[in-house]
Design a protein around this motif. Structure first.
Motif, mmCIF file in Angstrom:
data_model
loop_
_atom_site.group_PDB
_atom_site.id
_atom_site.type_symbol
_atom_site.label_atom_id
_atom_site.label_comp_id
_atom_site.label_asym_id
_atom_site.label_seq_id
_atom_site.Cartn_x
_atom_site.Cartn_y
_atom_site.Cartn_z
ATOM 1 N N HIS A 131 -10.490 -30.915 -6.697
ATOM 2 C CA HIS A 131 -10.391 -32.360 -6.896
ATOM 3 C C HIS A 131 -8.922 -32.794 -6.913
ATOM 4 O O HIS A 131 -8.548 -33.780 -6.274
ATOM 5 N N TYR A 132 -8.107 -32.041 -7.613
ATOM 6 C CA TYR A 132 -6.682 -32.369 -7.699
ATOM 7 C C TYR A 132 -6.025 -32.358 -6.320
ATOM 8 O O TYR A 132 -5.371 -33.323 -5.923
ATOM 9 N N PHE A 133 -6.190 -31.269 -5.601
ATOM 10 C CA PHE A 133 -5.534 -31.157 -4.298
ATOM 11 C C PHE A 133 -6.221 -31.990 -3.218
ATOM 12 O O PHE A 133 -5.565 -32.480 -2.305
ATOM 13 N N GLY A 134 -7.537 -32.133 -3.315
ATOM 14 C CA GLY A 134 -8.272 -32.867 -2.291
ATOM 15 C C GLY A 134 -8.222 -34.373 -2.481
ATOM 16 O O GLY A 134 -7.623 -35.099 -1.687
ATOM 17 N N VAL A 135 -8.834 -34.845 -3.536
ATOM 18 C CA VAL A 135 -8.937 -36.286 -3.759
ATOM 19 C C VAL A 135 -7.600 -36.889 -4.181
ATOM 20 O O VAL A 135 -7.145 -37.883 -3.613
ATOM 21 N N LEU A 136 -6.972 -36.273 -5.178
ATOM 22 C CA LEU A 136 -5.714 -36.823 -5.679
ATOM 23 C C LEU A 136 -4.523 -36.477 -4.787
ATOM 24 O O LEU A 136 -3.465 -37.080 -4.923
ATOM 25 N N GLY A 137 -4.697 -35.494 -3.898
ATOM 26 C CA GLY A 137 -3.614 -35.079 -3.013
ATOM 27 C C GLY A 137 -3.818 -35.573 -1.599
ATOM 28 O O GLY A 137 -3.185 -36.538 -1.163
ATOM 29 N N LEU A 138 -4.709 -34.924 -0.881
ATOM 30 C CA LEU A 138 -4.888 -35.234 0.541
ATOM 31 C C LEU A 138 -5.347 -36.669 0.784
ATOM 32 O O LEU A 138 -4.794 -37.361 1.641
ATOM 33 N N LEU A 139 -6.343 -37.118 0.051
ATOM 34 C CA LEU A 139 -6.821 -38.488 0.262
ATOM 35 C C LEU A 139 -5.777 -39.523 -0.143
ATOM 36 O O LEU A 139 -5.613 -40.535 0.536
ATOM 37 N N ALA A 140 -5.063 -39.248 -1.211
ATOM 38 C CA ALA A 140 -4.027 -40.185 -1.656
ATOM 39 C C ALA A 140 -2.886 -40.275 -0.652
ATOM 40 O O ALA A 140 -2.241 -41.320 -0.533
ATOM 41 N N MET A 141 -2.638 -39.185 0.090
ATOM 42 C CA MET A 141 -1.574 -39.182 1.098
ATOM 43 C C MET A 141 -2.111 -39.560 2.477
ATOM 44 O O MET A 141 -1.425 -39.421 3.480
ATOM 45 N N ASN A 142 -3.361 -40.030 2.513
ATOM 46 C CA ASN A 142 -4.010 -40.518 3.727
ATOM 47 C C ASN A 142 -4.284 -39.421 4.754
ATOM 48 O O ASN A 142 -4.199 -39.638 5.956
ATOM 49 N N TYR A 143 -4.623 -38.234 4.294
ATOM 50 C CA TYR A 143 -5.046 -37.142 5.166
ATOM 51 C C TYR A 143 -6.563 -37.002 5.089
ATOM 52 O O TYR A 143 -7.096 -35.950 4.752
ATOM 53 N N LYS A 144 -7.263 -38.093 5.420
ATOM 54 C CA LYS A 144 -8.723 -38.132 5.294
ATOM 55 C C LYS A 144 -9.409 -37.182 6.272
ATOM 56 O O LYS A 144 -10.399 -36.527 5.928
ATOM 57 N N LYS A 145 -8.896 -37.117 7.471
ATOM 58 C CA LYS A 145 -9.504 -36.249 8.486
ATOM 59 C C LYS A 145 -9.418 -34.783 8.070
ATOM 60 O O LYS A 145 -10.396 -34.035 8.175
ATOM 61 N N GLU A 146 -8.263 -34.371 7.581
ATOM 62 C CA GLU A 146 -8.069 -32.988 7.149
ATOM 63 C C GLU A 146 -8.945 -32.663 5.935
ATOM 64 O O GLU A 146 -9.526 -31.593 5.844
ATOM 65 N N PHE A 147 -9.047 -33.619 5.007
ATOM 66 C CA PHE A 147 -9.895 -33.446 3.834
ATOM 67 C C PHE A 147 -11.348 -33.241 4.249
ATOM 68 O O PHE A 147 -12.022 -32.320 3.782
ATOM 69 N N THR A 148 -11.818 -34.076 5.162
ATOM 70 C CA THR A 148 -13.203 -33.993 5.643
ATOM 71 C C THR A 148 -13.460 -32.671 6.347
ATOM 72 O O THR A 148 -14.506 -32.044 6.134
ATOM 73 N N LYS A 149 -12.524 -32.230 7.167
ATOM 74 C CA LYS A 149 -12.681 -30.941 7.856
ATOM 75 C C LYS A 149 -12.797 -29.794 6.850
ATOM 76 O O LYS A 149 -13.603 -28.880 7.035
ATOM 77 N N ASN A 150 -11.991 -29.837 5.815
ATOM 78 C CA ASN A 150 -12.041 -28.790 4.787
ATOM 79 C C ASN A 150 -13.383 -28.789 4.065
ATOM 80 O O ASN A 150 -13.964 -27.724 3.814
ATOM 81 N N ILE A 151 -13.884 -29.964 3.726
ATOM 82 C CA ILE A 151 -15.169 -30.074 3.033
ATOM 83 C C ILE A 151 -16.301 -29.550 3.915
ATOM 84 O O ILE A 151 -17.176 -28.794 3.460
ATOM 85 N N ILE A 152 -16.298 -29.916 5.190
ATOM 86 C CA ILE A 152 -17.344 -29.455 6.119
ATOM 87 C C ILE A 152 -17.262 -27.938 6.309
ATOM 88 O O ILE A 152 -18.285 -27.248 6.325
#
Length: 105
Positions: free
Chosen positions: A33-54
């Motif tokens: 949650h810290y690195f994903g939501v508070l990190g990647l999403l906050a820095m606008n790396y939505k595509k990378e976050f989604t790829k990691n989750i999938i």
């Protein structure tokens, strides 16, 4: 063991091992949650976050099919925990990649 006894009674002792295995998910899930939501999403790396989750979800499904055949519910608990560890690994890789890109300039 105390939590299982309080919540489920004495007859569900087989749940203790499952809860012990999955207790690590709290730690790894918090870091995800810290690195994903508070990190990647906050820095606008939505595509990378989604790829990691999938990728982690796919890993979990494949590993779960294998582990359930080998170890039943314990295998499913292990699969769930390992998918959180795998997701954390992917998130940290992504952060290292971002760090290398931003430090070039």
């Amino acid at each position: 063991p105390i939590i299982v006894h309080i919540m489920m009674g004495e007859e569900n002792k087989n749940v203790i091992l499952l809860m012990q295995i999955m207790s690590f998910v709290i730690f790894f899930g918090g870091l995800n949650h810290y690195f994903g939501v508070l990190g990647l999403l906050a820095m606008n790396y939505k595509k990378e976050f989604t790829k990691n989750i999938i990728a982690a979800g796919t890993f979990n499904v494949i590993l779960c099919f294998i582990m359930v055949k080998l170890s039943s519910a314990v295998g499913a608990a292990f699969s769930f925990t390992m998918s959180e560890v795998f997701l954390l690994f992917l998130m940290l890789l992504q952060f290292n990649k971002i760090k290398r890109i931003t430090n070039k300039y």
